[in-house]
Design an enzyme around this catalytic site. Structure first.
Site, PDB file in Angstrom:
ATOM      1  N   ASN A 151      30.049  29.552   8.964  1.00 18.33           N
ATOM      2  CA  ASN A 151      28.641  29.378   9.358  1.00 18.33           C
ATOM      3  C   ASN A 151      28.543  28.820  11.005  1.00 18.33           C
ATOM      4  OD1 ASN A 151      25.767  27.904   9.560  1.00 18.33           O
ATOM      5  ND2 ASN A 151      27.029  26.434  10.004  1.00 18.33           N
ATOM      6  N   ALA A 152      29.857  28.390  11.459  1.00 20.70           N
ATOM      7  CA  ALA A 152      29.775  27.739  13.001  1.00 20.70           C
ATOM      8  C   ALA A 152      29.331  28.917  13.759  1.00 20.70           C
ATOM      9  CB  ALA A 152      31.124  27.317  13.270  1.00 20.70           C
ATOM     10  N   GLY A 153      28.511  28.431  14.707  1.00 21.69           N
ATOM     11  CA  GLY A 153      28.212  29.441  15.687  1.00 21.69           C
ATOM     12  C   GLY A 153      27.361  28.869  16.957  1.00 21.69           C
TER      13      GLY A 153
ATOM     14  N   TYR B 198      24.989  36.746  22.297  1.00 20.73           N
ATOM     15  CA  TYR B 198      24.943  36.361  20.746  1.00 20.73           C
ATOM     16  C   TYR B 198      24.699  37.375  19.927  1.00 20.73           C
ATOM     17  CZ  TYR B 198      22.865  33.369  17.268  1.00 20.73           C
ATOM     18  OH  TYR B 198      22.474  32.899  15.983  1.00 20.73           O
TER      19      TYR B 198
ATOM     20  N   ASP C  70      38.614  22.795  15.360  1.00 17.45           N
ATOM     21  CA  ASP C  70      37.852  23.720  16.275  1.00 17.45           C
ATOM     22  C   ASP C  70      38.415  25.288  15.787  1.00 17.45           C
ATOM     23  OD1 ASP C  70      37.390  25.581  18.135  1.00 17.45           O
ATOM     24  OD2 ASP C  70      37.548  24.448  19.817  1.00 17.45           O
TER      25      ASP C  70
ATOM     26  N   LYS D  78      21.534  33.686  28.431  1.00 19.54           N
ATOM     27  CA  LYS D  78      21.183  34.125  29.774  1.00 19.54           C
ATOM     28  C   LYS D  78      20.792  35.624  29.775  1.00 19.54           C
ATOM     29  CE  LYS D  78      22.070  31.455  33.301  1.00 19.54           C
ATOM     30  NZ  LYS D  78      21.126  30.552  33.835  1.00 19.54           N
ATOM     31  N   LEU D  79      19.974  36.042  30.675  1.00 15.17           N
ATOM     32  CA  LEU D  79      19.761  37.431  30.723  1.00 15.17           C
ATOM     33  C   LEU D  79      20.845  38.081  31.347  1.00 15.17           C
ATOM     34  CD1 LEU D  79      16.195  37.539  32.730  1.00 15.17           C
ATOM     35  CD2 LEU D  79      16.899  38.039  30.433  1.00 15.17           C
ATOM     36  N   LEU D  80      21.422  39.362  30.804  1.00 11.70           N
ATOM     37  CA  LEU D  80      22.538  39.908  30.966  1.00 11.70           C
ATOM     38  C   LEU D  80      23.139  40.240  32.555  1.00 11.70           C
ATOM     39  CD1 LEU D  80      25.224  41.261  30.002  1.00 11.70           C
ATOM     40  CD2 LEU D  80      23.868  43.490  29.694  1.00 11.70           C
TER      41      LEU D  80
ATOM     42  N   GLY E 180      22.612  20.875  10.774  1.00 12.96           N
ATOM     43  CA  GLY E 180      21.816  21.985  10.537  1.00 12.96           C
ATOM     44  C   GLY E 180      22.130  22.802   9.234  1.00 12.96           C
TER      45      GLY E 180
HETATM   46  P1  NAI Z   1      23.769  23.921  15.220  1.00 10.88           P
HETATM   47  O1  NAI Z   1      24.188  24.057  16.596  1.00 10.88           O
HETATM   48  O2  NAI Z   1      22.691  23.213  14.500  1.00 10.88           O
HETATM   49  O3  NAI Z   1      25.294  23.741  14.206  1.00 10.88           O
HETATM   50  C1  NAI Z   1      26.477  24.588  14.503  1.00 10.88           C
HETATM   51  C2  NAI Z   1      27.678  23.604  13.966  1.00 10.88           C
HETATM   52  O4  NAI Z   1      28.732  24.490  14.202  1.00 10.88           O
HETATM   53  C3  NAI Z   1      27.544  22.446  14.797  1.00 10.88           C
HETATM   54  O5  NAI Z   1      27.714  21.371  13.990  1.00 10.88           O
HETATM   55  C4  NAI Z   1      28.778  22.766  15.798  1.00 10.88           C
HETATM   56  O6  NAI Z   1      29.565  21.493  16.055  1.00 10.88           O
HETATM   57  C5  NAI Z   1      29.635  23.510  14.806  1.00 10.88           C
HETATM   58  N1  NAI Z   1      30.603  24.313  15.644  1.00 10.88           N
HETATM   59  C6  NAI Z   1      30.400  25.057  16.749  1.00 10.88           C
HETATM   60  N2  NAI Z   1      31.569  25.245  17.403  1.00 10.88           N
HETATM   61  C7  NAI Z   1      32.561  25.235  16.648  1.00 10.88           C
HETATM   62  C8  NAI Z   1      33.654  25.547  16.620  1.00 10.88           C
HETATM   63  N3  NAI Z   1      34.421  26.118  17.493  1.00 10.88           N
HETATM   64  N4  NAI Z   1      34.654  25.052  15.463  1.00 10.88           N
HETATM   65  C9  NAI Z   1      33.890  24.216  14.374  1.00 10.88           C
HETATM   66  N5  NAI Z   1      32.610  24.144  14.483  1.00 10.88           N
HETATM   67  C10 NAI Z   1      31.978  24.426  15.374  1.00 10.88           C
HETATM   68  O7  NAI Z   1      23.365  25.717  14.332  1.00 10.88           O
HETATM   69  P2  NAI Z   1      22.468  26.017  13.405  1.00 10.88           P
HETATM   70  O8  NAI Z   1      21.212  26.335  13.807  1.00 10.88           O
HETATM   71  O9  NAI Z   1      22.647  25.208  12.127  1.00 10.88           O
HETATM   72  O10 NAI Z   1      22.970  27.443  13.040  1.00 10.88           O
HETATM   73  C11 NAI Z   1      24.002  27.692  12.121  1.00 10.88           C
HETATM   74  C12 NAI Z   1      24.386  29.114  12.096  1.00 10.88           C
HETATM   75  O11 NAI Z   1      23.270  29.815  11.626  1.00 10.88           O
HETATM   76  C13 NAI Z   1      25.171  29.771  13.491  1.00 10.88           C
HETATM   77  O12 NAI Z   1      25.954  30.318  13.235  1.00 10.88           O
HETATM   78  C14 NAI Z   1      23.828  30.224  14.113  1.00 10.88           C
HETATM   79  O13 NAI Z   1      24.100  31.191  14.981  1.00 10.88           O
HETATM   80  C15 NAI Z   1      22.844  30.947  12.712  1.00 10.88           C
HETATM   81  N6  NAI Z   1      21.635  30.956  12.969  1.00 10.88           N
HETATM   82  C16 NAI Z   1      20.703  30.059  13.044  1.00 10.88           C
HETATM   83  C17 NAI Z   1      19.568  30.384  13.363  1.00 10.88           C
HETATM   84  C18 NAI Z   1      18.335  29.375  13.284  1.00 10.88           C
HETATM   85  O14 NAI Z   1      17.146  29.700  13.517  1.00 10.88           O
HETATM   86  N7  NAI Z   1      18.746  28.043  13.565  1.00 10.88           N
HETATM   87  C19 NAI Z   1      18.739  31.778  13.211  1.00 10.88           C
HETATM   88  C20 NAI Z   1      19.880  32.772  12.990  1.00 10.88           C
HETATM   89  C21 NAI Z   1      21.286  32.403  12.750  1.00 10.88           C
END
Ligand code: NAI
Length: 444
Positions: free
Chosen positions: A285-287, A350, A258, A292-294, A215
């Site tokens: 960046n990891a997220g 979130y 992690d 879920k509704l509160l 991602g």
């Molecule tokens: P994704 O789910 O495709 O990738 C997230 C990566 O973080 C995954 O590879 C996962 O294994 C890793 N990760 C999760 N927990 C971890 C941990 N405890 N330790 C190490 N790595 C961990 O998500 P995406 O879409 O690429 O999002 C990346 C960031 O952008 C996140 O923070 C997300 O909240 C934020 N975001 C994404 C949006 C979107 O439209 N896709 C919109 C706004 C923000």
């Protein structure tokens, strides 16, 4: 992750049908490639202050075709509107209306950038300065064909040609900011340094990217590598195969970790310094989402999101701030979300975590300033990833189109904003949140 509709209506019969039916007609956005011209045509610099003159002179050194007066019917790559000496609201009229007819001559994917001062001073000056905010955000909604409008806010005492102002101007003019629209960035100091080579602004830097296996994180790793950095790609052990692929592709190293582990900060520092000799940039960046509704929220959904999205970042930052290896113009960039600004149904956990990221960067900025460092956040809107591909079709279509550019962004768009904030050109920018959302119509 493709947006088939945008491709269909961008040319030929599809374009004609969409026009007849009054359907959205998103433009194909020009995206950055090394070596491409900064803008698609001459650049008009409007404004009569000494700041405007100085800026126009500096821009000539970028090999741009700079105009101080519009040439009728000449296609323009961009318009820079310098409004850095406003004293009262009526001061807006002359420069703004002088620039206005040239908007018709803006080339596709053209750029409008305002350079003004952050609100302050006398009530009349503050009114004029704040007026630029409403002006720019409205103008951005009037632009078409992939053109964008963004603004630079100078703190008092910071000149229009400060490194941060020039760095932000270059970013906003370039194709790197394709999905940034209707936004302001504040330049708080004259710190920072423009790169020797504009194509490799991160040369010699070592950057850690968390969540880099896929991602947006994978796109950040690729973009930082393209810009010259050595990349440490971090992700959970379960994502090890994808992580290794990304690390190999960017000729960096992989760290299976992690980030919620207590010793995550020390592991990151030890790996970067041990394997690469230094640590300059950390991208949080990891997220995760656990929507879920509160009213139906449980402990596990709440705490896991808070822990990964913000508590881990705070712990890692504490380790970075205490480390003697993170003291040479260090840069931290966090990924927030427009959900943390405007709110989103089903995302109280979130949005609390992402709002937390924004609060964190503001409060951490002074702590890093003593080492010449900066910390900022990028707040993406709708980005085409696996996460958003899983949304129900109708909801996804609505979320995609409800912004000024009428399309979703790409992971690369988020990565470009992060690469800019991680660069020394952005040294004078700290504690800021930059939205990469195509100017979302929903919420703030
Ligand atoms: P994704 O789910 O495709 O990738 C997230 C990566 O973080 C995954 O590879 C996962 O294994 C890793 N990760 C999760 N927990 C971890 C941990 N405890 N330790 C190490 N790595 C961990 O998500 P995406 O879409 O690429 O999002 C990346 C960031 O952008 C996140 O923070 C997300 O909240 C934020 N975001 C994404 C949006 C979107 O439209 N896709 C919109 C706004 C923000």
């Amino acid at each position: 992750m493709t947006d088939t509709y945008t491709r269909l209506v961008s040319k030929g019969v599809g374009r004609d049908v969409a026009k007849k039916l009054g359907l959205p007609q998103p433009a194909l956005l020009r995206r950055y490639e090394p070596g491409q011209p900064l803008v698609n045509g001459p650049l008009l610099v409007v404004g009569s202050s000494t700041g405007a003159d100085a800026l126009a002179t500096d821009l000539l050194a970028w090999d741009l075709d700079v105009r101080r007066h519009a040439v009728p019917r000449e296609k323009l790559g961009g318009i820079v509107l310098v409004l850095d000496e406003l004293e009262k609201p009526s001061d807006l009229e002359e420069p703004v209306l002088r620039a206005a007819p040239s908007l018709r001559d803006l080339a596709p994917n053209g750029r409008v950038v305002t350079v003004s001062r952050e609100p302050g001073g006398t009530p009349a000056a503050a009114a004029a300065r704040q007026g630029v905010d409403g002006l720019l955000r409205s103008l951005a909604k009037e632009l078409r064909a992939g053109a964008t409008g963004n603004g630079i806010l100078l703190a008092d005492g910071v000149g229009a040609t400060a490194p941060g102002a020039l760095g932000a101007l270059r970013f906003f003019l370039s194709a790197r900011s394709a999905f940034v629209d209707g936004q302001f960035v504040r330049v708080g100091s004259s710190d920072g340094k423009l790169p020797d080579d504009v194509d490799t602004p991160l040369a010699g830097k070592v950057a850690v990217v968390t969540g880099a296996a896929r991602g947006i994180g994978a796109a950040i790793a690729r973009t930082l590598h393209r810009d010259g950095a050595t990349v440490v790609a971090v992700d959970i052990p379960a994502a090890g195969d994808h992580l290794a692929e990304v690390a190999n592709e960017v000729r960096g190293t992989a760290l299976q970790l992690d980030i919620t582990r207590d010793n995550a900060g020390a592991r990151i520092i030890d790996h970067a310094v041990g394997r690469h000799g230094r640590l300059d940039i950390v991208v949080h960046n990891a997220g995760i989402t656990r929507d879920k509704l509160l009213v139906n929220m449980d402990h596990s959904r709440w705490s896991s999101v808070i822990d990964v999205n913000i508590a881990a970042q705070l712990r890692i930052n504490d380790a970075l701030l205490a480390s003697e290896h993170f003291r040479s113009s260090p840069r931290i960039v966090s990924v927030a979300s427009t959900s943390g600004i405007a709110g989103n149904r089903g995302q109280t956990n979130y949005a609390a975590s992402k709002g937390g990221v924004m609060g964190m960067v503001r409060a951490t900025a002074p702590l890093l300033a003593r080492h010449g460092g900066s910390v900022n956040a990028v707040a993406p809107g709708f980005i085409e990833t696996e996460m958003t591909a899983r949304m129900p079709f109708a909801m996804r279509e609505i979320a995609r189109r409800l912004n000024s550019l009428q399309q979703g962004g790409r992971p690369q768009d988020v990565a470009e904003a992060i690469a800019f904030l991680a660069s020394d050109a952005a040294g004078g920018i700290s504690g800021e949140v930059l939205r990469v959302c195509g100017q979302n119509m929903v919420g703030a």
